[in-house]
Scaffold this motif. Sequence first.
Motif, PDB file in Angstrom:
ATOM      1  N   CYS A   8       0.861  -1.182   0.000  1.00  0.00           N
ATOM      2  CA  CYS A   8       0.000   0.000   0.000  1.00  0.00           C
ATOM      3  C   CYS A   8       0.894   1.227   0.000  1.00  0.00           C
ATOM      4  CB  CYS A   8      -0.883   0.027   1.248  1.00  0.00           C
ATOM      5  SG  CYS A   8      -1.971  -1.386   1.434  1.00  0.00           S
ATOM      6  N   VAL A   9       0.628   2.154  -0.917  1.00  0.00           N
ATOM      7  CA  VAL A   9       1.409   3.391  -0.988  1.00  0.00           C
ATOM      8  C   VAL A   9       0.454   4.558  -1.191  1.00  0.00           C
ATOM      9  CG1 VAL A   9       3.438   2.214  -1.957  1.00  0.00           C
ATOM     10  CG2 VAL A   9       1.789   3.304  -3.492  1.00  0.00           C
ATOM     11  N   ARG A  10       0.890   5.724  -0.785  1.00  0.00           N
ATOM     12  CA  ARG A  10       0.145   6.943  -1.091  1.00  0.00           C
ATOM     13  C   ARG A  10       0.744   7.512  -2.362  1.00  0.00           C
ATOM     14  NH1 ARG A  10      -0.069  12.671   1.751  1.00  0.00           N
ATOM     15  NH2 ARG A  10      -1.902  13.448   0.651  1.00  0.00           N
ATOM     16  N   ALA A 130     -14.591  -0.610   1.672  1.00  0.00           N
ATOM     17  CA  ALA A 130     -13.930  -0.838   0.384  1.00  0.00           C
ATOM     18  C   ALA A 130     -12.551  -1.459   0.572  1.00  0.00           C
ATOM     19  CB  ALA A 130     -13.815   0.474  -0.385  1.00  0.00           C
ATOM     20  N   ALA A 131     -11.817  -1.010   1.581  1.00  0.00           N
ATOM     21  CA  ALA A 131     -10.487  -1.562   1.843  1.00  0.00           C
ATOM     22  C   ALA A 131     -10.585  -3.033   2.224  1.00  0.00           C
ATOM     23  CB  ALA A 131      -9.798  -0.767   2.946  1.00  0.00           C
ATOM     24  N   ARG A 132     -11.553  -3.359   3.074  1.00  0.00           N
ATOM     25  CA  ARG A 132     -11.745  -4.751   3.484  1.00  0.00           C
ATOM     26  C   ARG A 132     -12.057  -5.628   2.284  1.00  0.00           C
ATOM     27  NH1 ARG A 132     -16.056  -7.493   3.850  1.00  0.00           N
ATOM     28  NH2 ARG A 132     -17.453  -5.707   3.933  1.00  0.00           N
ATOM     29  N   VAL A 133     -12.992  -5.203   1.451  1.00  0.00           N
ATOM     30  CA  VAL A 133     -13.385  -5.987   0.278  1.00  0.00           C
ATOM     31  C   VAL A 133     -12.203  -6.140  -0.675  1.00  0.00           C
ATOM     32  CG1 VAL A 133     -14.862  -6.015  -1.781  1.00  0.00           C
ATOM     33  CG2 VAL A 133     -15.824  -5.374   0.445  1.00  0.00           C
ATOM     34  N   VAL A 154      -2.664   1.933  -4.583  1.00  0.00           N
ATOM     35  CA  VAL A 154      -2.198   3.316  -4.622  1.00  0.00           C
ATOM     36  C   VAL A 154      -3.333   4.183  -4.119  1.00  0.00           C
ATOM     37  CG1 VAL A 154      -1.280   5.170  -6.061  1.00  0.00           C
ATOM     38  CG2 VAL A 154      -0.717   2.772  -6.593  1.00  0.00           C
ATOM     39  N   LEU A 155      -3.128   4.779  -2.950  1.00  0.00           N
ATOM     40  CA  LEU A 155      -4.183   5.534  -2.277  1.00  0.00           C
ATOM     41  C   LEU A 155      -3.899   7.024  -2.338  1.00  0.00           C
ATOM     42  CD1 LEU A 155      -5.953   3.252  -1.483  1.00  0.00           C
ATOM     43  CD2 LEU A 155      -3.690   2.616  -0.723  1.00  0.00           C
ATOM     44  N   PHE A 156      -4.967   7.781  -2.468  1.00  0.00           N
ATOM     45  CA  PHE A 156      -4.857   9.218  -2.658  1.00  0.00           C
ATOM     46  C   PHE A 156      -4.574   9.975  -1.365  1.00  0.00           C
ATOM     47  CE2 PHE A 156      -6.766  13.462  -3.224  1.00  0.00           C
ATOM     48  CZ  PHE A 156      -5.984  13.898  -4.289  1.00  0.00           C
ATOM     49  N   SER A 157      -5.175   9.550  -0.262  1.00  0.00           N
ATOM     50  CA  SER A 157      -5.034  10.310   0.988  1.00  0.00           C
ATOM     51  C   SER A 157      -4.393   9.458   2.071  1.00  0.00           C
ATOM     52  CB  SER A 157      -6.406  10.789   1.475  1.00  0.00           C
ATOM     53  OG  SER A 157      -7.157   9.684   1.970  1.00  0.00           O
ATOM     54  N   GLU A 158      -3.939  10.114   3.124  1.00  0.00           N
ATOM     55  CA  GLU A 158      -3.371   9.405   4.270  1.00  0.00           C
ATOM     56  C   GLU A 158      -4.423   8.517   4.935  1.00  0.00           C
ATOM     57  OE1 GLU A 158      -0.332   8.980   5.481  1.00  0.00           O
ATOM     58  OE2 GLU A 158       0.541  10.236   3.926  1.00  0.00           O
ATOM     59  N   GLN A 159      -5.659   9.002   5.012  1.00  0.00           N
ATOM     60  CA  GLN A 159      -6.737   8.204   5.612  1.00  0.00           C
ATOM     61  C   GLN A 159      -6.982   6.937   4.808  1.00  0.00           C
ATOM     62  OE1 GLN A 159     -10.637  10.026   5.833  1.00  0.00           O
ATOM     63  NE2 GLN A 159     -11.584   8.108   6.408  1.00  0.00           N
ATOM     64  N   ASP A 160      -7.037   7.063   3.484  1.00  0.00           N
ATOM     65  CA  ASP A 160      -7.244   5.890   2.635  1.00  0.00           C
ATOM     66  C   ASP A 160      -6.087   4.906   2.796  1.00  0.00           C
ATOM     67  OD1 ASP A 160      -9.466   7.297   1.793  1.00  0.00           O
ATOM     68  OD2 ASP A 160      -8.767   7.560  -0.273  1.00  0.00           O
ATOM     69  N   LEU A 161      -4.876   5.428   2.830  1.00  0.00           N
ATOM     70  CA  LEU A 161      -3.695   4.586   3.025  1.00  0.00           C
ATOM     71  C   LEU A 161      -3.786   3.835   4.343  1.00  0.00           C
ATOM     72  CD1 LEU A 161      -0.857   3.615   2.189  1.00  0.00           C
ATOM     73  CD2 LEU A 161       0.048   5.701   3.277  1.00  0.00           C
ATOM     74  N   ALA A 162      -4.155   4.522   5.407  1.00  0.00           N
ATOM     75  CA  ALA A 162      -4.255   3.886   6.723  1.00  0.00           C
ATOM     76  C   ALA A 162      -5.320   2.781   6.721  1.00  0.00           C
ATOM     77  CB  ALA A 162      -4.582   4.927   7.790  1.00  0.00           C
ATOM     78  N   GLU A 163      -6.439   3.008   6.071  1.00  0.00           N
ATOM     79  CA  GLU A 163      -7.505   1.993   6.015  1.00  0.00           C
ATOM     80  C   GLU A 163      -7.031   0.746   5.261  1.00  0.00           C
ATOM     81  OE1 GLU A 163     -10.330   1.791   7.515  1.00  0.00           O
ATOM     82  OE2 GLU A 163     -10.725   3.837   8.168  1.00  0.00           O
ATOM     83  N   GLN A 165      -3.860  -0.192   4.789  1.00  0.00           N
ATOM     84  CA  GLN A 165      -2.806  -0.847   5.570  1.00  0.00           C
ATOM     85  C   GLN A 165      -3.405  -1.680   6.699  1.00  0.00           C
ATOM     86  OE1 GLN A 165      -0.535   2.720   6.478  1.00  0.00           O
ATOM     87  NE2 GLN A 165       1.062   2.137   5.016  1.00  0.00           N
ATOM     88  N   GLN A 166      -4.420  -1.155   7.356  1.00  0.00           N
ATOM     89  CA  GLN A 166      -5.093  -1.887   8.428  1.00  0.00           C
ATOM     90  C   GLN A 166      -5.757  -3.158   7.871  1.00  0.00           C
ATOM     91  OE1 GLN A 166      -8.175   0.327  10.423  1.00  0.00           O
ATOM     92  NE2 GLN A 166      -8.402  -1.204  12.022  1.00  0.00           N
ATOM     93  N   ALA A 167      -6.415  -3.050   6.744  1.00  0.00           N
ATOM     94  CA  ALA A 167      -7.046  -4.221   6.123  1.00  0.00           C
ATOM     95  C   ALA A 167      -5.996  -5.252   5.734  1.00  0.00           C
ATOM     96  CB  ALA A 167      -7.880  -3.800   4.923  1.00  0.00           C
ATOM     97  N   LEU A 168      -4.882  -4.803   5.224  1.00  0.00           N
ATOM     98  CA  LEU A 168      -3.821  -5.725   4.826  1.00  0.00           C
ATOM     99  C   LEU A 168      -3.258  -6.467   6.042  1.00  0.00           C
ATOM    100  CD1 LEU A 168      -2.201  -6.839   2.480  1.00  0.00           C
ATOM    101  CD2 LEU A 168      -0.619  -4.922   2.740  1.00  0.00           C
ATOM    102  N   ARG A 169      -3.078  -5.765   7.134  1.00  0.00           N
ATOM    103  CA  ARG A 169      -2.623  -6.424   8.375  1.00  0.00           C
ATOM    104  C   ARG A 169      -3.649  -7.463   8.848  1.00  0.00           C
ATOM    105  NH1 ARG A 169      -0.810  -1.169   9.492  1.00  0.00           N
ATOM    106  NH2 ARG A 169      -2.671  -0.709  10.720  1.00  0.00           N
ATOM    107  N   ARG A 170      -4.919  -7.126   8.734  1.00  0.00           N
ATOM    108  CA  ARG A 170      -5.983  -8.001   9.207  1.00  0.00           C
ATOM    109  C   ARG A 170      -6.067  -9.290   8.398  1.00  0.00           C
ATOM    110  NH1 ARG A 170     -10.874  -5.251   8.052  1.00  0.00           N
ATOM    111  NH2 ARG A 170      -9.867  -3.544   9.093  1.00  0.00           N
ATOM    112  N   PHE A 171      -5.828  -9.222   7.101  1.00  0.00           N
ATOM    113  CA  PHE A 171      -6.033 -10.385   6.250  1.00  0.00           C
ATOM    114  C   PHE A 171      -4.734 -11.083   5.836  1.00  0.00           C
ATOM    115  CE2 PHE A 171      -9.948  -7.940   5.643  1.00  0.00           C
ATOM    116  CZ  PHE A 171     -10.856  -8.911   6.058  1.00  0.00           C
ATOM    117  N   SER A 172      -3.602 -10.597   6.309  1.00  0.00           N
ATOM    118  CA  SER A 172      -2.320 -11.228   5.954  1.00  0.00           C
ATOM    119  C   SER A 172      -2.026 -12.406   6.841  1.00  0.00           C
ATOM    120  CB  SER A 172      -1.184 -10.223   6.059  1.00  0.00           C
ATOM    121  OG  SER A 172      -1.339  -9.217   5.119  1.00  0.00           O
TER     122      SER A 172
END
Length: 172
Positions: A8-10, A130-133, A154-163, A165-172
């Motif tokens: 995940c990158v901004r 959306a991040a979870r899906v 590729v996320l536009f905002s810091e909030q989108d990036l954080a969401e 990243q959190q989803a990726l941690r949850r499902f990894s």
Amino acid sequence: MTDVEIECVRGNIASQPDVDAVVNAANADLLPGSGVAGAIHSTAGPGLNRECRGLAPIRPGQAVITSGHDLPNSHVIHCLGPVYGVDEPSEPLLADCYRNALLLADQRGLSSVAFPAISTGVFGYPIHEAARVAVQTVMGTLVRLTSIRLVRFVLFSEQDLAEFQQALRRFS
């Protein structure tokens, strides 16, 4: 397949020179617009619009592929995400975007794909959902892929990036 890197990158989806394909959060007619579609079409130039004309319209969840034209990428994969609260069932339709784009890239032998947060702009899909899906679908599709080695969100905002990243941690 377990040797796929997911990151995940901004940033700007139209400025990902190290990936084979970028995904366009397209409209049904594959026309230039605002947001992701505007950025991709603007950078790709008028050839992309001409190539898209023969592929439109597309329906929610569908993915089609074109060349990258003036983008630094060889391909653009266009997905029509669901309009939240209108196109139902929205979760399976959004999942179809990610799955179909990955399968299409894999069929073409591409090794890397960059995704925006599909449907979260003017289509109103809540970023947390959306991040979870997105992440859950990508993770579940990996076993079907043979050529993909990198999936980038590729996320536009810091909030989108954080969401994401959190989803990726949850499902990894």
